[in-house]
Design an enzyme around this catalytic site. Structure first.
Site, PDB file in Angstrom:
ATOM      1  N   GLU A  47      -8.974   6.503   0.318  1.00 39.63           N
ATOM      2  CA  GLU A  47      -8.254   5.232   0.415  1.00 39.63           C
ATOM      3  C   GLU A  47      -7.112   5.406   1.422  1.00 39.63           C
ATOM      4  OE1 GLU A  47      -6.519   3.735  -3.261  1.00 39.63           O
ATOM      5  OE2 GLU A  47      -5.108   2.502  -2.142  1.00 39.63           O
ATOM      6  N   ARG A  51       0.314   1.340   4.550  1.00 44.44           N
ATOM      7  CA  ARG A  51       1.752   1.433   4.264  1.00 44.44           C
ATOM      8  C   ARG A  51       2.567   1.910   5.438  1.00 44.44           C
ATOM      9  NH1 ARG A  51       1.450   4.258  -1.695  1.00 44.44           N
ATOM     10  NH2 ARG A  51      -0.165   2.815  -2.370  1.00 44.44           N
ATOM     11  N   THR A  75      -3.649  -0.713  -0.468  1.00 47.96           N
ATOM     12  CA  THR A  75      -2.417  -1.491  -0.293  1.00 47.96           C
ATOM     13  C   THR A  75      -2.716  -2.784   0.481  1.00 47.96           C
ATOM     14  OG1 THR A  75      -1.271   0.652  -0.168  1.00 47.96           O
ATOM     15  CG2 THR A  75       0.079  -1.293   0.108  1.00 47.96           C
ATOM     16  N   LYS A 135      -8.590  -1.808 -10.169  1.00 47.83           N
ATOM     17  CA  LYS A 135      -7.636  -0.707 -10.167  1.00 47.83           C
ATOM     18  C   LYS A 135      -6.652  -0.969 -11.301  1.00 47.83           C
ATOM     19  CE  LYS A 135      -3.950   1.192  -7.216  1.00 47.83           C
ATOM     20  NZ  LYS A 135      -3.698   1.717  -5.867  1.00 47.83           N
TER      21      LYS A 135
HETATM   22  C1  3PG Z   1      -0.991   4.176  -5.345  1.00 48.80           C
HETATM   23  O1  3PG Z   1      -0.643   3.444  -4.488  1.00 48.80           O
HETATM   24  O2  3PG Z   1      -2.104   4.061  -5.851  1.00 48.80           O
HETATM   25  C2  3PG Z   1       0.000   5.140  -5.857  1.00 48.80           C
HETATM   26  O3  3PG Z   1       1.079   5.236  -5.007  1.00 48.80           O
HETATM   27  C3  3PG Z   1      -0.543   6.485  -6.102  1.00 48.80           C
HETATM   28  O4  3PG Z   1       0.176   6.932  -7.147  1.00 48.80           O
HETATM   29  P1  3PG Z   1       0.577   8.442  -7.272  1.00 48.80           P
HETATM   30  O5  3PG Z   1       1.383   8.773  -6.047  1.00 48.80           O
HETATM   31  O6  3PG Z   1       1.378   8.535  -8.554  1.00 48.80           O
HETATM   32  O7  3PG Z   1      -0.688   9.242  -7.334  1.00 48.80           O
END
Ligand code: 3PG
Length: 216
Positions: A47, A51, A75, A135
């Protein structure tokens, strides 16, 4: 078109992935070596989050130069982001949450898409738009496995990719839940390793994760 065939696609993608690293790529030159390091560790479904300024070019480079990677875009916050993901040729899209505009655009597109939910009401909005593979974000912070089990009661057919607060210590516990297809997270590619170019370290993390989490 309806969202139904896309749902089967994203559910299959999630299931075979087991883990999906959430990539925040700050510099374009990190993109290809990072993706190669992940793939070398057995982690192929990626993924790439929108960002950073480098995100779109990074996803493009990975798609062009790392054919073994299955690249999704994360995102996705609005229909413009969704269009960006489609234009890139992403295999799937993921959002941290949902809006009526995003659901409408995603339902009208061919892109396999998993909207993010943290509550029953958000889940119902996703279902109403035709999405049943979601998700769960932020997974640990939004109630953890207890919350996910509670959602399984009224929504037994919904499947999840929990993300947020998941790492080596708790990934297997999440994956043991019957409504969890895969887990996502940034732990497979720590920011410090990306910045320092510790590609071998990232491959080692992935190898270890895939070894301990592989389904029989
Ligand atoms: C996401 O966007 O899915 C999260 O930032 C990932 O979360 P994590 O950094 O706690 O794994």
């Amino acid at each position: 078109m309806t969202a139904v065939p896309k749902q089967a696609k994203i559910a299959a993608l999630f299931k075979q992935a087991v883990v999906i690293p959430v990539l925040t790529i700050e510099k374009l030159e990190h993109a290809v070596p990072l993706a190669k390091a992940l793939v070398a560790g057995g982690v192929r479904t990626l993924e790439v989050t929108l960002r950073t300024d480098a995100a779109v070019a990074a996803a493009k480079a990975i798609i062009a130069e790392v054919p073994d990677a299955i690249v999704g875009i994360g995102t996705i916050l609005n229909p413009d982001d969704l269009s960006r993901a489609i234009a890139l040729g992403a295999k799937f899209g993921i959002s941290p949450g949902l809006t009526p505009e995003l659901l409408k655009a995603a339902a009208a597109s061919d892109l396999p898409f998993a909207p993010g939910i943290a509550t029953a009401s958000e889940l119902m909005a996703a279902l109403a738009a035709g999405f049943d593979t979601l998700k769960f974000f932020p997974a640990e912070q939004a109630g953890g496995i207890k919350a996910l089990r509670a959602l399984a009661g009224p929504f037994p057919n919904v499947r999840f990719c929990p993300t947020g607060g998941i790492g080596e210590a708790n990934a297997a516990t999440w994956l043991a839940e019957p409504n969890v297809l895969c887990v996502g997270g940034s732990w497979l590619c720590p920011a410090a390793d990306i910045r320092s170019g510790n590609w071998a370290g990232i491959t080692a993390i992935c190898n270890s994760a895939m070894k301990s989490l592989k389904r029989p």
